[in-house]
Motif scaffolding. Structure first.
Motif, mmCIF file in Angstrom:
data_model
loop_
_atom_site.group_PDB
_atom_site.id
_atom_site.type_symbol
_atom_site.label_atom_id
_atom_site.label_comp_id
_atom_site.label_asym_id
_atom_site.label_seq_id
_atom_site.Cartn_x
_atom_site.Cartn_y
_atom_site.Cartn_z
ATOM 1 N N VAL A 142 -2.155 5.584 3.437
ATOM 2 C CA VAL A 142 -0.738 5.679 3.794
ATOM 3 C C VAL A 142 -0.570 5.852 5.295
ATOM 4 O O VAL A 142 0.294 5.227 5.905
ATOM 5 N N ARG A 143 -1.407 6.641 5.910
ATOM 6 C CA ARG A 143 -1.362 6.807 7.367
ATOM 7 C C ARG A 143 -1.565 5.466 8.064
ATOM 8 O O ARG A 143 -0.824 5.098 8.978
ATOM 9 N N GLU A 144 -2.590 4.722 7.634
ATOM 10 C CA GLU A 144 -2.889 3.430 8.240
ATOM 11 C C GLU A 144 -1.677 2.503 8.182
ATOM 12 O O GLU A 144 -1.287 1.909 9.190
ATOM 13 N N VAL A 145 -1.065 2.402 7.030
ATOM 14 C CA VAL A 145 0.031 1.455 6.825
ATOM 15 C C VAL A 145 1.314 1.921 7.516
ATOM 16 O O VAL A 145 1.990 1.129 8.185
ATOM 17 N N LEU A 146 1.660 3.201 7.376
ATOM 18 C CA LEU A 146 2.882 3.696 8.034
ATOM 19 C C LEU A 146 2.776 3.585 9.552
ATOM 20 O O LEU A 146 3.747 3.235 10.226
ATOM 21 N N VAL A 185 8.261 -6.779 -4.749
ATOM 22 C CA VAL A 185 8.650 -6.334 -3.407
ATOM 23 C C VAL A 185 8.176 -7.324 -2.346
ATOM 24 O O VAL A 185 7.366 -8.207 -2.626
ATOM 25 N N GLY A 186 8.668 -7.136 -1.133
ATOM 26 C CA GLY A 186 8.309 -8.027 -0.038
ATOM 27 C C GLY A 186 6.881 -7.896 0.419
ATOM 28 O O GLY A 186 6.244 -8.875 0.800
ATOM 29 N N VAL A 187 6.342 -6.661 0.382
ATOM 30 C CA VAL A 187 4.963 -6.429 0.810
ATOM 31 C C VAL A 187 4.286 -5.494 -0.193
ATOM 32 O O VAL A 187 4.735 -4.368 -0.398
ATOM 33 N N ALA A 188 3.210 -5.982 -0.783
ATOM 34 C CA ALA A 188 2.395 -5.183 -1.694
ATOM 35 C C ALA A 188 1.104 -4.819 -0.966
ATOM 36 O O ALA A 188 0.461 -5.674 -0.361
ATOM 37 N N VAL A 189 0.742 -3.530 -1.034
ATOM 38 C CA VAL A 189 -0.442 -3.032 -0.344
ATOM 39 C C VAL A 189 -1.318 -2.289 -1.346
ATOM 40 O O VAL A 189 -0.810 -1.555 -2.201
ATOM 41 N N ALA A 190 -2.629 -2.453 -1.198
ATOM 42 C CA ALA A 190 -3.590 -1.770 -2.070
ATOM 43 C C ALA A 190 -4.644 -1.058 -1.237
ATOM 44 O O ALA A 190 -5.030 -1.539 -0.173
ATOM 45 N N ALA A 207 -5.713 -8.586 -5.958
ATOM 46 C CA ALA A 207 -5.432 -10.025 -6.014
ATOM 47 C C ALA A 207 -3.971 -10.357 -5.716
ATOM 48 O O ALA A 207 -3.682 -11.426 -5.175
ATOM 49 N N ILE A 208 -3.039 -9.454 -6.035
ATOM 50 C CA ILE A 208 -1.616 -9.732 -5.777
ATOM 51 C C ILE A 208 -1.112 -9.065 -4.501
ATOM 52 O O ILE A 208 0.057 -9.192 -4.147
ATOM 53 N N SER A 209 -1.984 -8.345 -3.814
ATOM 54 C CA SER A 209 -1.573 -7.616 -2.608
ATOM 55 C C SER A 209 -1.521 -8.535 -1.395
ATOM 56 O O SER A 209 -2.376 -9.404 -1.223
ATOM 57 N N HIS A 210 -0.523 -8.289 -0.554
ATOM 58 C CA HIS A 210 -0.407 -9.005 0.717
ATOM 59 C C HIS A 210 -1.380 -8.418 1.735
ATOM 60 O O HIS A 210 -1.781 -9.082 2.681
ATOM 61 N N TYR A 211 -1.702 -7.131 1.543
ATOM 62 C CA TYR A 211 -2.584 -6.435 2.476
ATOM 63 C C TYR A 211 -3.447 -5.461 1.681
ATOM 64 O O TYR A 211 -2.923 -4.695 0.865
ATOM 65 N N VAL A 212 -4.745 -5.486 1.914
ATOM 66 C CA VAL A 212 -5.660 -4.518 1.317
ATOM 67 C C VAL A 212 -6.179 -3.654 2.455
ATOM 68 O O VAL A 212 -6.779 -4.155 3.410
ATOM 69 N N SER A 213 -5.915 -2.366 2.346
ATOM 70 C CA SER A 213 -6.322 -1.414 3.383
ATOM 71 C C SER A 213 -7.831 -1.354 3.515
ATOM 72 O O SER A 213 -8.564 -1.624 2.572
ATOM 73 N N ARG A 214 -8.271 -0.949 4.680
ATOM 74 C CA ARG A 214 -9.696 -0.712 4.887
ATOM 75 C C ARG A 214 -10.074 0.656 4.315
ATOM 76 O O ARG A 214 -11.242 0.965 4.126
ATOM 77 N N CYS A 215 -9.071 1.485 3.994
ATOM 78 C CA CYS A 215 -9.290 2.836 3.471
ATOM 79 C C CYS A 215 -9.232 2.858 1.946
ATOM 80 O O CYS A 215 -8.460 2.121 1.331
#
Length: 172
Positions: A149-153, A119-124, A134-142
């Motif tokens: 999910v709230r943070e990212v949406l 996918v275009g954006v991987a989030v963990a 390691a493969i995520s474009h963005y790692v949440s602080r949560c």
């Protein structure tokens, strides 16, 4: 900056255990599996659906309670008991005519790996396994189950000019 990629997102795909939950499952004597979900994730999901974002849930979980939770939030695409998540995601992308750059996948463990690569954006979440981070474009602080999910949406919708601070009473 990664946030520029958030602007083009039309579809967010969610794993359940470890993303929308803390990954713990309580099993009753009758064999029922119980999970807890963060109400702030629920608010963001139903709000995102109302703003036209496609939300898809693909999980290995088979709980009817999970399905009921997402139906109650307006999610139209919930897939339970899935072991080959990429086949389901690929079919969804074809049906909605979505380019990979328009899709975000939020996952935490190895069953999510292939989807997250494609996918275009991987989030963990912050507590995802190292291979996923390691493969995520963005790692949440949560951590999982604590508002990832709230943070990212919220970030997506703000960047797209769709997050409003109006008085809004959802059914969560």
């Amino acid at each position: 900056m990664i946030y520029t990629k958030f602007k083009t997102i039309k579809c967010v795909v969610l794993d359940v255990d470890g993303v929308l939950t803390d990954g713990k499952i309580l099993v009753t004597e009758e064999g029922h599996q119980l999970r807890t979900f963060h109400v702030k994730d629920g608010y963001a999901i139903q709000y995102a659906v109302k703003q036209g974002l496609t939300i898809v849930v693909i999980t290995g979980a088979k709980s009817l309670g999970v399905k009921a939770r997402f139906e109650g939030l307006g999610v139209k695409e919930t897939y339970l008991g899935i072991h080959d998540k990429w086949s389901v995601l690929e079919e969804v992308m074809n049906r909605y005519q979505l380019a990979p750059t328009e899709v975000m996948f939020i996952g935490d463990d190895m069953p999510d790996y292939l989807c997250m690569q494609k996918v275009g954006v991987a989030v963990a979440p912050a507590d995802a396994v190292e291979e996923i981070k390691a493969i995520s474009h963005y790692v949440s602080r949560c951590k999982g189950g604590e508002g990832v999910v709230r943070e990212v949406l919220e970030k997506i919708l703000k960047l797209q000019g769709k997050w409003h601070n109006d008085i809004f009473v959802p059914s969560v």
